[in-house]
Write an enzyme that holds these catalytic residues in place. Sequence first.
Site, PDB file in Angstrom:
ATOM      1  CE  LYS A 175      20.338  31.464  16.381  1.00  0.00           C
ATOM      2  NZ  LYS A 175      20.209  32.597  17.306  1.00  0.00           N
ATOM      3  CG  ASP A 209      20.906  36.020  17.447  1.00  0.00           C
ATOM      4  OD1 ASP A 209      22.037  35.601  17.134  1.00  0.00           O
ATOM      5  OD2 ASP A 209      20.188  35.448  18.283  1.00  0.00           O
ATOM      6  CG  ASP A 233      18.277  38.576   1.023  1.00  0.00           C
ATOM      7  OD1 ASP A 233      18.448  39.734   0.582  1.00  0.00           O
ATOM      8  OD2 ASP A 233      17.216  37.941   0.865  1.00  0.00           O
TER       9      ASP A 233
HETATM   10 MG    MG Z   1      17.686  41.079  -0.733  1.00  0.00          MG
END
Ligand code: MG
Length: 338
Positions: A175, A209, A233
Site C-alpha cells: 500500500k 485493495d 493474513d
Molecule cells: Mg489469519
Amino acid sequence: MTYAITLIPGDGIGPEITDATVRALEATGLSFAWDRQLGGMAAVDAHGDPLPDATIDSIRRTGVALKGPLTTPVGGGYRSVNVALRREFQLFANVRPARTIVPGGRYEDIDIVLVRENLEGLYVGVEHFVPVGDDPRAVAESLAIVTRVGSERIIRYAFEYALKHGRKKVTTVHKANILKMVSGLFLEVHRQVAAEYAGRIEANDLIIDNCAMQLVLRPEQFDVIVTTNMFGDILSDEISGLVGGLGLAPGANIGSKAAIFEAVHGSAPDIAGKGVANPSALMLAAAVMLDHLGEQDHGIRLRSAVEQAIVADKVRTRDLGGSASTREFGDAVVARLR
Ligand code: MG
Ligand code: NAI
C-alpha cells in the site's frame, strides 16, 4: 534414513487429525522418529504451561515440527502459543499453497502460493492508548515495524521458492501509495530483488485493495504472492476461500533453523472427539513438510493421494458434504499410497 520430527498433536480435533496424518506419512514408506510433545491447552492441563521447555527443546533439536491446532483462550488466559513459536524460532515466512481440489466450485484450477511475512509489520503489537482530558482511551496508536533486512529476507524467499518450484511469476502486494515509508520500503526492496531475477522470474506489484478484487475477478493471473504480515493474513484467508475453505488449507512457518507445518484451521471445539474432522489440511501440510525435507516425490504422492481420495474415491468428511469419518478418510488416503 529416518527423519526426526517433533509431533505436537494439539487441542480439540488435533489428536484425531494428527493420528490420521501420521498414518498417511508412514504409508509413504519413509521412516520417521516421532518426538511427541505438548502445546496449548493439552500442555496447560499436564504442566500448567502452554509452551513447555521440552517442546521448545525438541523443535530446536529436530528443526522440523508437525503441529495440530492449539486453542488460544479469548480475552485473558495465556498468549498465543502459535505467535510465541514464530518468535522463538524466527519463523519469518508463512507459506500457504492453495489449489483447487474439489471440482465444481465457483473457481476451477486455482493454484496460488501466498508467502506472508510472519514477524514484522503492524502485528508486532506495539500499541498504546493516549489519554485526552478525562478519557484514558481517547486515542489508540499502533506502530508498524518494517525493516529492510526483514523485507529482503521474505521477498528473496518468495523468488527462491518460485525458482525451486518451477513457478513463473511473483507479485508483491503493498500500500505504498498511502503508507509511503512502511509499505514504500517493502516495494523498494521488491524492485531491487526482482531485478536480480529478471529473465528467470516475472515480477509485478499490486496495491492491496486492487489485489483483493483481482483475486476474485481474475485469480488465474496470480502465481506466487508475497506481502507484509497483515495483508498476508487477510489475503491468505481470501485465497483459502477461492479453493473451498479452511478444511483443505495447509500452512508452513519457515525460519532458517526450524520449520513448523500445520493446517490453517483451528481446534474446532464444536466437533472435537467425534471422529468426524477432516484431516486433509494437516495431510497437505505434511506433504509440504516432505517437500521441505527434500522428499519432493513423496510430497507429491501424498498430496495426490489426498486429492484422489476426495475426488476419485469420493470419500468425503462432513465439511465436504460427505459422511466419512476421520478414520475412514485416513484409510482411503493410506489405500491410495500403498
Ligand atoms: Mg489469519
Ligand atoms: P476453527 O478453524 O477451529 O473452526 C471454524 C469452523 O470450521 C468450525 O465450525 C469447525 O468445526 C470447522 N472446522 C475447522 N477445521 C475443520 C476440519 N479439519 N474438519 C471439519 N471442520 C473443521 O476456528 P475457531 O472456532 O475460530 O477457533 C477454535 C480455536 O482454534 C480457538 O481457540 C483458536 O484460537 C484456535 N486456532 C488455532 C489455530 C492454530 O493453532 N494454528 C488457527 C486458528 C484458530
